[in-house]
Design a protein around this motif. Structure first.
Motif, PDB file in Angstrom:
ATOM      1  N   SER A  16       0.225  -1.480   0.079  1.00 16.02           N
ATOM      2  CA  SER A  16       0.183   0.181   0.380  1.00 16.02           C
ATOM      3  C   SER A  16       0.875   1.064  -0.069  1.00 16.02           C
ATOM      4  N   GLU A  41      -7.950   2.682 -11.479  1.00 17.64           N
ATOM      5  CA  GLU A  41      -9.004   1.994 -10.376  1.00 17.64           C
ATOM      6  C   GLU A  41     -10.200   1.615 -11.194  1.00 17.64           C
ATOM      7  N   ASP A  47      -7.080  -0.596  -5.614  1.00 22.12           N
ATOM      8  CA  ASP A  47      -8.331   0.218  -5.249  1.00 22.12           C
ATOM      9  C   ASP A  47      -7.496   1.033  -3.970  1.00 22.12           C
ATOM     10  N   GLU A  49      -7.959   3.280   0.993  1.00 26.46           N
ATOM     11  CA  GLU A  49      -8.303   3.422   1.419  1.00 26.46           C
ATOM     12  C   GLU A  49      -7.261   4.244   2.356  1.00 26.46           C
ATOM     13  N   ASP A  50      -7.527   5.036   2.257  1.00 28.07           N
ATOM     14  CA  ASP A  50      -7.771   6.612   3.191  1.00 28.07           C
ATOM     15  C   ASP A  50      -7.437   6.283   4.424  1.00 28.07           C
ATOM     16  N   ILE A  51      -6.367   6.689   4.597  1.00 32.46           N
ATOM     17  CA  ILE A  51      -5.392   6.319   6.241  1.00 32.46           C
ATOM     18  C   ILE A  51      -5.685   8.371   7.444  1.00 32.46           C
ATOM     19  N   ARG A  60      -4.176   8.986   1.720  1.00 31.67           N
ATOM     20  CA  ARG A  60      -5.078   7.545   0.340  1.00 31.67           C
ATOM     21  C   ARG A  60      -4.179   7.173  -0.095  1.00 31.67           C
ATOM     22  N   HIS A  61      -3.954   6.264   0.119  1.00 28.61           N
ATOM     23  CA  HIS A  61      -2.544   4.846   0.182  1.00 28.61           C
ATOM     24  C   HIS A  61      -2.762   4.057  -0.879  1.00 28.61           C
ATOM     25  N   TRP A  62      -2.635   3.233  -1.625  1.00 27.13           N
ATOM     26  CA  TRP A  62      -3.265   2.154  -3.305  1.00 27.13           C
ATOM     27  C   TRP A  62      -2.334   0.988  -3.290  1.00 27.13           C
ATOM     28  N   SER A  63      -3.452   0.570  -3.495  1.00 26.37           N
ATOM     29  CA  SER A  63      -3.345  -1.294  -3.403  1.00 26.37           C
ATOM     30  C   SER A  63      -3.263  -1.264  -4.784  1.00 26.37           C
ATOM     31  N   THR A  65      -5.588  -4.899  -6.632  1.00 20.61           N
ATOM     32  CA  THR A  65      -6.606  -5.998  -6.370  1.00 20.61           C
ATOM     33  C   THR A  65      -6.300  -7.177  -6.333  1.00 20.61           C
TER      34      THR A  65
END
Length: 206
Positions: A16, A41, A47, A49-51, A60-63, A65
């Motif tokens: 992430s 996306e 996808d 996730e806002d940390i 905002r971290h991206w990882s 799917t």
């Protein structure tokens, strides 16, 4: 390599990450990275996730799917599983064990020849990392105190290993055999067990 492929490759290796980290690592603008991430996306490959941060706005971290991870899958995995099933049906469990043992012996001979001029653990592990990287394991080597951590961000035999766990046991046995009795090799993370990468802690036995 296209920018989107470079982004996917970096997320696969790093896990992430934020758009800024991606931009810094890839020498791109943050805005450009965000545009590519939005496209990825929409394609279902990443996808976010806002940390929440201690101060300021969430980051905002991206990882990847599941579909994104499949982009790195072994294109021959169906054939591998079919062959394993066929060997098991014809020759039984012992037949599968014999095939895996032969694969391990052949790989050991190849690796041992590559490591023959390495005179210390670090040199051996650097060469092993290069070999694994060239075979599609997305391998990296890091030092942690007196230990070394061999990281494999991808497993090109993952689908076959899920069907035949003995393949994973063979991998760690291969490393132990290759490095010798003076060193310990411990698997700390495992893709087949649901983690995002395989990691091996390697160091001198005490």
């Amino acid at each position: 390599m296209k920018s989107t492929d470079r982004i996917l490759d970096t997320i696969k290796r790093e896990g992430s990450v934020s758009a800024k980290v991606l931009a810094d690592q890839l020498g791109m603008t943050t805005m450009g990275v965000r545009q590519h991430l939005q496209s990825l996306e929409r394609d279902g490959l990443v996808d976010f996730e806002d940390i929440r941060a201690k101060v300021g706005r969430p980051s905002r971290h991206w990882s990847l799917t599941a579909q994104g991870h499949r982009r790195f899958a072994d294109s021959h995995h169906d054939l591998s599983i079919t062959l394993i099933d066929s060997v098991q049906n014809v020759f039984g469990e012992q037949g599968v064990a014999d095939v895996i043992a032969q694969r391990e012996a052949a790989t050991f001979a190849q690796y041992q020849d590559a490591l023959k001029d390495c005179d210390n653990l670090e040199a051996k592990l650097q060469t092993l990392t290069y070999l694994r990287e060239s075979e599609g394991y997305m391998a990296e080597l890091h030092q942690d105190g007196t230990d070394y951590i061999l990281i494999e961000h991808h497993c090109p035999i993952c689908h076959a290993a899920k069907s035949c766990p003995a393949l994973c046991r063979s991998e760690i046995q291969l490393f132990r055999h290759l490095l010798g009795e003076a060193y310990r090799v411990e698997r700390e993370e495992h893709i087949v067990s649901g983690q995002r990468r395989c990691t091996y802690r390697i160091g001198e036995k005490t």
